[in-house]
Design a protein around this motif. Structure first.
Motif, PDB file in Angstrom:
ATOM      1  N   LEU A  94       9.743  -1.153   8.381  1.00 36.18           N
ATOM      2  CA  LEU A  94       8.395  -1.016   8.322  1.00 36.18           C
ATOM      3  C   LEU A  94       7.989   0.178   9.773  1.00 36.18           C
ATOM      4  O   LEU A  94       7.097   0.781   9.586  1.00 36.18           O
ATOM      5  N   VAL A  95       8.582   0.108  10.665  1.00 39.96           N
ATOM      6  CA  VAL A  95       8.508   1.108  11.884  1.00 39.96           C
ATOM      7  C   VAL A  95       8.513   2.294  11.450  1.00 39.96           C
ATOM      8  O   VAL A  95       7.734   3.446  11.930  1.00 39.96           O
ATOM      9  N   GLU A  96       9.486   2.689  10.513  1.00 35.20           N
ATOM     10  CA  GLU A  96       9.689   4.311  10.218  1.00 35.20           C
ATOM     11  C   GLU A  96       8.631   4.537   9.394  1.00 35.20           C
ATOM     12  O   GLU A  96       8.468   5.815   9.111  1.00 35.20           O
ATOM     13  N   LEU A  97       7.777   3.798   8.584  1.00 36.84           N
ATOM     14  CA  LEU A  97       6.997   4.283   7.714  1.00 36.84           C
ATOM     15  C   LEU A  97       5.649   4.604   8.233  1.00 36.84           C
ATOM     16  O   LEU A  97       5.356   4.304   9.278  1.00 36.84           O
ATOM     17  N   PRO A  98       4.823   5.634   7.595  1.00 41.86           N
ATOM     18  CA  PRO A  98       3.656   6.131   8.147  1.00 41.86           C
ATOM     19  C   PRO A  98       2.638   4.915   7.947  1.00 41.86           C
ATOM     20  O   PRO A  98       3.083   3.749   7.334  1.00 41.86           O
ATOM     21  N   ARG A  99       1.795   5.109   8.740  1.00 38.25           N
ATOM     22  CA  ARG A  99       0.733   3.917   9.058  1.00 38.25           C
ATOM     23  C   ARG A  99       0.059   3.320   7.571  1.00 38.25           C
ATOM     24  O   ARG A  99      -0.290   2.302   7.584  1.00 38.25           O
ATOM     25  N   THR A 100      -0.166   4.466   6.706  1.00 39.72           N
ATOM     26  CA  THR A 100      -0.908   4.012   5.438  1.00 39.72           C
ATOM     27  C   THR A 100       0.173   3.158   4.648  1.00 39.72           C
ATOM     28  O   THR A 100      -0.383   2.127   4.052  1.00 39.72           O
ATOM     29  N   LEU A 101       1.383   3.424   4.792  1.00 37.72           N
ATOM     30  CA  LEU A 101       2.438   2.867   3.932  1.00 37.72           C
ATOM     31  C   LEU A 101       2.695   1.478   4.333  1.00 37.72           C
ATOM     32  O   LEU A 101       3.131   0.462   3.772  1.00 37.72           O
ATOM     33  N   GLN A 102       2.494   1.513   5.935  1.00 36.88           N
ATOM     34  CA  GLN A 102       2.892   0.107   6.628  1.00 36.88           C
ATOM     35  C   GLN A 102       1.774  -0.884   6.302  1.00 36.88           C
ATOM     36  O   GLN A 102       2.096  -2.133   5.605  1.00 36.88           O
ATOM     37  N   GLN A 103       0.408  -0.272   6.059  1.00 39.12           N
ATOM     38  CA  GLN A 103      -0.788  -1.105   5.729  1.00 39.12           C
ATOM     39  C   GLN A 103      -0.461  -1.754   4.215  1.00 39.12           C
ATOM     40  O   GLN A 103      -0.774  -2.790   3.844  1.00 39.12           O
ATOM     41  N   GLN A 104       0.156  -1.071   3.316  1.00 45.88           N
ATOM     42  CA  GLN A 104       0.132  -1.267   2.107  1.00 45.88           C
ATOM     43  C   GLN A 104       1.390  -2.326   1.821  1.00 45.88           C
ATOM     44  O   GLN A 104       1.084  -3.150   1.050  1.00 45.88           O
ATOM     45  N   VAL A 105       2.463  -1.924   2.673  1.00 45.92           N
ATOM     46  CA  VAL A 105       3.328  -3.070   2.233  1.00 45.92           C
ATOM     47  C   VAL A 105       3.058  -4.308   3.069  1.00 45.92           C
ATOM     48  O   VAL A 105       3.324  -5.341   2.345  1.00 45.92           O
ATOM     49  N   THR A 106       2.289  -4.264   4.164  1.00 43.78           N
ATOM     50  CA  THR A 106       1.777  -5.477   4.872  1.00 43.78           C
ATOM     51  C   THR A 106       0.649  -5.976   3.727  1.00 43.78           C
ATOM     52  O   THR A 106       0.954  -7.319   3.824  1.00 43.78           O
ATOM     53  N   ASN A 107      -0.010  -5.578   3.033  1.00 44.09           N
ATOM     54  CA  ASN A 107      -0.947  -6.187   2.185  1.00 44.09           C
ATOM     55  C   ASN A 107      -0.416  -6.853   1.210  1.00 44.09           C
ATOM     56  O   ASN A 107      -0.584  -7.834   0.755  1.00 44.09           O
ATOM     57  N   PHE A 108       0.963  -6.001   0.676  1.00 45.85           N
ATOM     58  CA  PHE A 108       1.317  -6.688  -0.378  1.00 45.85           C
ATOM     59  C   PHE A 108       2.151  -7.901  -0.230  1.00 45.85           C
ATOM     60  O   PHE A 108       2.255  -9.040  -0.824  1.00 45.85           O
ATOM     61  N   MET A 109       2.535  -8.157   1.246  1.00 46.36           N
ATOM     62  CA  MET A 109       3.213  -9.431   1.746  1.00 46.36           C
ATOM     63  C   MET A 109       2.283 -10.552   2.078  1.00 46.36           C
ATOM     64  O   MET A 109       2.525 -11.669   1.787  1.00 46.36           O
ATOM     65  N   CYS A 110       1.232 -10.101   2.637  1.00 46.68           N
ATOM     66  CA  CYS A 110       0.189 -11.054   3.104  1.00 46.68           C
ATOM     67  C   CYS A 110      -1.229 -11.441   2.371  1.00 46.68           C
ATOM     68  O   CYS A 110      -1.613 -12.211   2.711  1.00 46.68           O
ATOM     69  N   ARG A 111      -1.481 -10.295   1.816  1.00 47.01           N
ATOM     70  CA  ARG A 111      -2.680 -10.313   1.184  1.00 47.01           C
ATOM     71  C   ARG A 111      -3.177 -11.449   0.168  1.00 47.01           C
ATOM     72  O   ARG A 111      -4.330 -11.998   0.339  1.00 47.01           O
ATOM     73  N   ASP A 112      -2.245 -11.644  -0.676  1.00 47.10           N
ATOM     74  CA  ASP A 112      -2.438 -12.679  -1.672  1.00 47.10           C
ATOM     75  C   ASP A 112      -2.529 -14.047  -1.181  1.00 47.10           C
ATOM     76  O   ASP A 112      -3.203 -14.930  -1.542  1.00 47.10           O
ATOM     77  N   ILE A 113      -1.806 -14.428   0.054  1.00 43.72           N
ATOM     78  CA  ILE A 113      -1.755 -15.567   0.872  1.00 43.72           C
ATOM     79  C   ILE A 113      -2.955 -15.894   1.351  1.00 43.72           C
ATOM     80  O   ILE A 113      -3.646 -16.814   1.394  1.00 43.72           O
ATOM     81  N   ILE A 114      -3.540 -14.667   2.121  1.00 42.40           N
ATOM     82  CA  ILE A 114      -4.953 -14.973   2.904  1.00 42.40           C
ATOM     83  C   ILE A 114      -6.084 -15.154   1.841  1.00 42.40           C
ATOM     84  O   ILE A 114      -6.888 -15.816   2.213  1.00 42.40           O
TER      85      ILE A 114
END
Length: 383
Positions: free
Chosen positions: A85-105
């Motif tokens: 996750l650290v190596e990814l650009p900020r936009t891709l980090q947000q997309q990955v995080t959204n995929f992991m957490c967004r549905d749960i929230i």
């Protein structure tokens, strides 16, 4: 041989040895690369063991640490999620995080009408953690920092030593703490390895204050408080995951995890197996054209099993509690409904009525035929 032929043979042998050596080396490297991640994991585990031995960590703590790395290997196969996750650009980090957490929230009742911008902001402030077995996520008596959401695994909510609820994926705890300061009267504990998302109340309040109207915030607050009261009412009505259910007299034996229930279930299986053995055996008497009374042992044991299943039907219909989504249901009306859903009542009645005894009034030789109705209970083995 000529000198030229000798030189050619020596050269050919040399080339063959070189090719063979290179082939073996390449094969070895290929095999090594195929399991490189496993080797790296083993080296890492050796270093960890050396560190724990050098620091003389307690044996139980060492076991928990090793179990955690085994869990990581089983899930990620050696991949470093944080480094990825650290190596990814900020936009891709947000997309990955959204995929992991967004549905749960977004599964929170108060978030049903939330827009994409609000969900993205909440995802960024959320905290995901991995907990080992028996780790306390929230301790009794401490202030709750925010809503606890289960992403993977199973989490228990305990009142003292009593398990009141079991939380699985998309379940939540203390949603109302996003709006009011609350001291926990329960301990939230990870049963196995679990991934839990914490939505901090302080950050949540800042985000909704900036992005939501006051009327919308008031609606979310009311929804959260209503949901909290509904969960408390459900716990009181249905029971718990363990022993908060009625424990006086015979009722304590009706708990699905009680010793009596386990013995009773074993006897049910034995009874059904008896039907599978005895009913075909009784049909053999048809060939001899003899009544059932000619085999007193088979007859007495058969009627004892019949009486046992009459008692089983009564207990299943009136008294035996059952587990539903981590709660032990002991309300009589729900037990009745569960009995009708789980069993075919027509088949139950036909299997319980003693048609063979009724047939005795019309001639004993017909009893063998009516014993066949007892086999209608055999499908209960699959329940």
């Amino acid at each position: 041989l000529y000198i030229s032929e000798t030189i050619w043979c020596i050269f050919s042998m040399f080339v063959g040895v070189v090719i063979t050596a290179l082939t073996i080396a390449n094969l070895q490297q290929l095999v090594t690369n195929l399991d490189a991640s496993r080797l790296n994991f083993q080296r890492k585990m050796e270093l960890i063991k050396k560190f724990m031995g050098y620091r003389k960590l307690p044996s139980d703590l060492q076991e928990r640490i090793l179990a955690f790395y085994d869990y990581q290997w089983a899930v990620l196969k050696g991949a470093d999620e944080e480094r990825f996750l650290v190596e990814l650009p900020r936009t891709l980090q947000q997309q990955v995080t959204n995929f992991m957490c967004r549905d749960i929230i977004a599964s929170l009742p108060i978030m049903r009408m939330a827009n994409k911008a609000l969900l993205n902001a909440l995802v960024e402030c959320s905290e995901m953690s991995i907990y080992s077995p028996n780790d306390d996520i929230v301790k009794s008596g401490e202030k709750i920092r925010g809503a606890v959401l289960v992403s993977h695994g199973e989490v228990e909510v305990l009142n003292g030593s009593i398990v009141e609820r079991k939380l699985k994926q998309l379940d939540r705890f203390a949603e109302e703490s996003l709006f009011v300061d609350k001291i926990s009267h329960h301990t939230v504990r990870s049963k196995g390895f679990s991934e839990v998302i914490l939505l901090p109340a302080a950050e949540f309040q800042k985000i909704i204050a900036a992005q939501c109207e006051e009327s919308h915030v008031a609606q979310m607050r009311e929804k959260a408080m209503t949901t909290s009261k509904t969960i408390m009412k459900t716990n009181k009505m249905f029971g718990s995951a363990d022993d908060i259910t009625p424990s006086a007299g015979f009722q304590k034996h009706c708990h699905p995890n009680s010793f009596f229930r386990k013995i009773w279930d074993c006897l049910v299986v034995v009874g059904l197996m008896w039907y599978l053995f005895s009913v075909p055996l009784s049909l053999m008497y048809i060939v001899e054209n003899s009544p059932l009374s000619k085999s007193p042992v088979l007859m007495v044991l058969g009627y004892m099993v019949d009486l046992f299943f009459v008692m089983d039907a009564i207990l299943q219909f009136h008294y035996f509690m059952y587990s539903h989504e981590g709660l032990v249901v002991f309300d009589k009306n729900h037990i009745h409904e569960h009995f009708y859903r789980k069993r075919n009542w027509i088949r139950e009645v036909v299997g319980l009525v003693p048609f063979d005894l009724i047939a005795c009034f019309f001639g004993g030789r017909f009893c063998h035929y009516f014993r066949l109705f007892k086999l209608l209970r055999v499908p209960n083995l699959a329940m």
